[in-house]
Design a protein around this motif. Structure first.
Motif, PDB file in Angstrom:
ATOM      1  N   CYS A  73      30.473  -2.233 -28.202  1.00  0.00           N
ATOM      2  CA  CYS A  73      30.736  -3.543 -28.824  1.00  0.00           C
ATOM      3  C   CYS A  73      29.952  -4.629 -28.093  1.00  0.00           C
ATOM      4  CB  CYS A  73      32.227  -3.853 -28.766  1.00  0.00           C
ATOM      5  SG  CYS A  73      32.627  -5.538 -29.289  1.00  0.00           S
ATOM      6  N   ARG A  74      29.422  -5.585 -28.862  1.00  0.00           N
ATOM      7  CA  ARG A  74      28.613  -6.669 -28.270  1.00  0.00           C
ATOM      8  C   ARG A  74      29.461  -7.876 -27.880  1.00  0.00           C
ATOM      9  NH1 ARG A  74      26.178  -2.625 -30.199  1.00  0.00           N
ATOM     10  NH2 ARG A  74      24.001  -2.683 -30.803  1.00  0.00           N
ATOM     11  N   HIS A  75      30.757  -7.864 -28.195  1.00  0.00           N
ATOM     12  CA  HIS A  75      31.647  -9.001 -27.895  1.00  0.00           C
ATOM     13  C   HIS A  75      31.021 -10.308 -28.401  1.00  0.00           C
ATOM     14  CE1 HIS A  75      34.580  -6.531 -25.801  1.00  0.00           C
ATOM     15  NE2 HIS A  75      33.531  -5.844 -25.386  1.00  0.00           N
ATOM     16  N   CYS A  76      30.869 -10.368 -29.719  1.00  0.00           N
ATOM     17  CA  CYS A  76      30.216 -11.511 -30.374  1.00  0.00           C
ATOM     18  C   CYS A  76      30.924 -12.821 -30.034  1.00  0.00           C
ATOM     19  CB  CYS A  76      30.234 -11.323 -31.888  1.00  0.00           C
ATOM     20  SG  CYS A  76      29.413  -9.818 -32.435  1.00  0.00           S
ATOM     21  N   PRO A  79      32.887 -13.649 -33.639  1.00  0.00           N
ATOM     22  CA  PRO A  79      32.895 -12.263 -34.129  1.00  0.00           C
ATOM     23  C   PRO A  79      33.257 -12.144 -35.611  1.00  0.00           C
ATOM     24  CG  PRO A  79      34.714 -12.655 -32.574  1.00  0.00           C
ATOM     25  CD  PRO A  79      33.979 -13.941 -32.704  1.00  0.00           C
ATOM     26  N   PRO A  80      32.339 -11.623 -36.426  1.00  0.00           N
ATOM     27  CA  PRO A  80      32.649 -11.440 -37.847  1.00  0.00           C
ATOM     28  C   PRO A  80      33.866 -10.545 -38.070  1.00  0.00           C
ATOM     29  CG  PRO A  80      30.303 -11.149 -37.455  1.00  0.00           C
ATOM     30  CD  PRO A  80      30.952 -11.259 -36.111  1.00  0.00           C
ATOM     31  N   CYS A  81      34.073  -9.535 -37.219  1.00  0.00           N
ATOM     32  CA  CYS A  81      35.230  -8.644 -37.393  1.00  0.00           C
ATOM     33  C   CYS A  81      36.530  -9.449 -37.289  1.00  0.00           C
ATOM     34  CB  CYS A  81      35.209  -7.520 -36.356  1.00  0.00           C
ATOM     35  SG  CYS A  81      35.278  -8.071 -34.644  1.00  0.00           S
ATOM     36  N   VAL A 102      36.284  -9.747 -26.915  1.00  0.00           N
ATOM     37  CA  VAL A 102      36.890  -9.616 -28.257  1.00  0.00           C
ATOM     38  C   VAL A 102      37.801  -8.394 -28.190  1.00  0.00           C
ATOM     39  CG1 VAL A 102      36.448  -9.264 -30.714  1.00  0.00           C
ATOM     40  CG2 VAL A 102      34.862 -10.637 -29.336  1.00  0.00           C
ATOM     41  N   TYR A 104      40.971  -5.918 -29.553  1.00  0.00           N
ATOM     42  CA  TYR A 104      41.727  -5.420 -30.702  1.00  0.00           C
ATOM     43  C   TYR A 104      43.162  -5.106 -30.255  1.00  0.00           C
ATOM     44  CZ  TYR A 104      37.572  -4.817 -33.655  1.00  0.00           C
ATOM     45  OH  TYR A 104      36.451  -5.027 -34.429  1.00  0.00           O
ATOM     46  N   CYS A 121      31.257  -5.891 -39.215  1.00  0.00           N
ATOM     47  CA  CYS A 121      30.560  -5.800 -37.918  1.00  0.00           C
ATOM     48  C   CYS A 121      29.078  -5.515 -38.139  1.00  0.00           C
ATOM     49  CB  CYS A 121      31.168  -4.709 -37.049  1.00  0.00           C
ATOM     50  SG  CYS A 121      30.207  -4.454 -35.537  1.00  0.00           S
ATOM     51  N   PRO A 122      28.202  -6.401 -37.707  1.00  0.00           N
ATOM     52  CA  PRO A 122      26.767  -6.171 -37.915  1.00  0.00           C
ATOM     53  C   PRO A 122      26.187  -5.093 -37.014  1.00  0.00           C
ATOM     54  CG  PRO A 122      27.132  -8.273 -36.810  1.00  0.00           C
ATOM     55  CD  PRO A 122      28.493  -7.686 -37.058  1.00  0.00           C
ATOM     56  N   TYR A 123      27.004  -4.561 -36.095  1.00  0.00           N
ATOM     57  CA  TYR A 123      26.525  -3.523 -35.173  1.00  0.00           C
ATOM     58  C   TYR A 123      27.213  -2.168 -35.404  1.00  0.00           C
ATOM     59  CZ  TYR A 123      24.676  -7.699 -33.037  1.00  0.00           C
ATOM     60  OH  TYR A 123      24.013  -8.891 -32.839  1.00  0.00           O
ATOM     61  N   ILE A 125      30.401  -1.032 -35.169  1.00  0.00           N
ATOM     62  CA  ILE A 125      31.152  -0.636 -33.977  1.00  0.00           C
ATOM     63  C   ILE A 125      32.604  -0.174 -34.231  1.00  0.00           C
ATOM     64  CG2 ILE A 125      32.125  -1.530 -31.797  1.00  0.00           C
ATOM     65  CD1 ILE A 125      29.122  -0.941 -31.612  1.00  0.00           C
ATOM     66  N   PRO A 126      33.444  -0.920 -34.933  1.00  0.00           N
ATOM     67  CA  PRO A 126      34.869  -0.532 -34.958  1.00  0.00           C
ATOM     68  C   PRO A 126      35.094   0.790 -35.678  1.00  0.00           C
ATOM     69  CG  PRO A 126      34.525  -2.767 -35.817  1.00  0.00           C
ATOM     70  CD  PRO A 126      33.184  -2.124 -35.746  1.00  0.00           C
ATOM     71  N   LYS A 137      37.766   0.039 -30.290  1.00  0.00           N
ATOM     72  CA  LYS A 137      36.395  -0.182 -29.801  1.00  0.00           C
ATOM     73  C   LYS A 137      36.462  -0.573 -28.334  1.00  0.00           C
ATOM     74  CE  LYS A 137      36.004  -5.101 -30.294  1.00  0.00           C
ATOM     75  NZ  LYS A 137      35.910  -5.329 -28.850  1.00  0.00           N
TER      76      LYS A 137
HETATM   77  S1  SF4 Z   1      33.250  -5.148 -33.249  1.00  0.00           S
HETATM   78 FE1  SF4 Z   1      31.263  -5.828 -34.012  1.00  0.00          FE
HETATM   79  S2  SF4 Z   1      31.634  -7.884 -34.879  1.00  0.00           S
HETATM   80 FE2  SF4 Z   1      33.382  -7.377 -33.579  1.00  0.00          FE
HETATM   81  S3  SF4 Z   1      32.862  -8.273 -31.599  1.00  0.00           S
HETATM   82 FE3  SF4 Z   1      32.185  -6.121 -31.545  1.00  0.00          FE
HETATM   83  S4  SF4 Z   1      30.054  -6.170 -32.184  1.00  0.00           S
HETATM   84 FE4  SF4 Z   1      30.942  -8.152 -32.768  1.00  0.00          FE
END
Ligand code: SF4
Ligand code: SF4
Ligand code: SF4
Length: 241
Positions: A73-76, A79-81, A102, A104, A121-123, A125-126, A137
Motif C-alpha cells: 500500500c502507498r498510504h495515499c 486515499p481514493p479507497c 491509511v 483499515y 485503489c489506483p495501485y 492493493i486491497p 492491506k
Molecule cells: S489501498 Fe490503495 S488507495 Fe488506499 S491508501 Fe493504499 S494505495 Fe492508496
C-alpha cells in the motif's frame, strides 16, 4: 510527524525477507502456492499477504533484465479507497493523524459494497478476506511505529532498498538517489511522489516492473477506476523525473 517509505528498487535482490517479515509480524497464515515458472510466490497479494515481491523479466536495450518490485500500500495522502468507503460506512478506513497511515478497521467487514474501495485503489492493493469479509492491506506496522520501531519489512531489509522515516526526509532521500541513478540510467523515475507516502525509485519505465507500479485508472469493470478517480481524487502522475 507524517511518515513515508522510500523503496529503492535499484538495490533489491528479491530475497523476500520483507515479505516474510510482514507475514510473521502480523501472524498471517501461509498462502498455498504452486510453481508456475516464476520465482514470484505467491502470484498476487491476498488478504493475508500485504507485501509481495514481484518479479518481472523484461528486455531493455537488447538485454534481458530481472526487475524486482516490493509491492505494498502507498498510504495515499488523499486515499481514493477511503473516500469511497466513507460514502458507505464511516470509520471503516481511517487515517492516523500522527503518521498519515491509511488504516483499515474491522468496520470494513460492514461495507455493503467492499468492491468499491478495492476498485478505487489506483495501485490494486486491497483484498477481501472471504471468511470475515474484512478488507486487508499493509497497515504501516502502526503498532511498531507508534512504539518507536521501524516497520518489520524495513527492519529486515539487508540491502537498503526499504527505508522509512519522516516524510520530508524520505522525499529528500528519494530525490538524492534519483539524481545519482540518473547519471547512468537516464530513464529513472520516482513514481507519484506528491500523492502518497511510499516512493518507489525505478531505473526503467515503471510499466516494465508491474502494471500498477504507478497509478492506473485503466481497469474496466462495474467500479471503473477511471470514473472513481475522477469523482474522488486528483489525477496521479510521475513527478520526479
Ligand atoms: S489501498 Fe490503495 S488507495 Fe488506499 S491508501 Fe493504499 S494505495 Fe492508496
Ligand atoms: S528485503 Fe529488501 S532486498 Fe529483500 S526483497 Fe525485500 S526489499 Fe528486496
Ligand atoms: S509496513 Fe508492515 S504491514 Fe506494511 S508491508 Fe511492511 S511489514 Fe507489511
Amino acid at each position: 510527524m507524517p511518515k513515508a517509505f522510500f523503496i529503492d528498487t535499484t538495490k533489491c535482490t528479491a530475497c523476500r525477507g520483507c515479505q516474510v517479515a510482514c507475514k510473521e509480524w502480523h501472524n498471517n497464515p501461509a498462502t498455498e502456492t504452486k510453481q508456475v515458472g516464476t520465482h514470484q510466490n505467491p502470484q498476487d497479494l491476498n488478504y493475508s499477504t500485504y507485501k509481495l515481491v514481484r518479479f518481472s523479466e523484461k528486455e531493455v536495450d537488447n538485454k534481458l533484465h530481472w526487475l524486482f518490485f516490493a509491492d505494498q500500500c502507498r498510504h495515499c495522502i488523499v486515499p481514493p479507497c477511503k473516500e469511497v468507503a466513507d460514502m458507505d460506512v464511516e470509520g471503516a478506513i481511517i487515517i492516523d493523524e500522527e503518521t498519515g497511515c491509511v488504516y483499515y478497521t474491522e468496520k470494513t467487514a460492514e461495507l455493503s459494497d467492499p468492491e468499491g474501495p478495492i476498485m478505487a485503489c489506483p495501485y490494486n492493493i486491497p483484498r477481501k478476506d472471504p471468511n470475515s469479509n474484512r478488507l486487508a492491506k499493509c497497515d504501516m506496522c502502526l503498532d511498531r511505529v507508534q512504539n518507536g520501531m521501524k516497520p518489520a519489512c524495513v527492519q529486515v531489509c539487508p540491502t537498503g532498498t526499504m527505508n522509512f522515516g519522516d516524510y520530508e526526509e524520505m522525499k529528500e532521500l528519494a530525490q538524492k538517489r534519483l539524481a545519482e541513478v540518473k547519471k547512468t540510467r537516464p530513464a529513472a523515475v520516482v513514481g507519484d511522489p506528491d500523492y502518497h507516502r511510499c516512493f518507489y525509485l525505478m531505473e526503467y519505465d515503471p510499466g516494465l516492473y508491474y502494471e500498477y507500479a504507478v497509478a492506473s485508472a485503466d481497469v474496466p469493470g462495474p467500479h471503473d477506476r477511471r470514473s472513481m478517480l475522477a469523482n474522488v481524487s486528483r489525477p496521479f502522475k510521475v513527478l520526479f523525473t
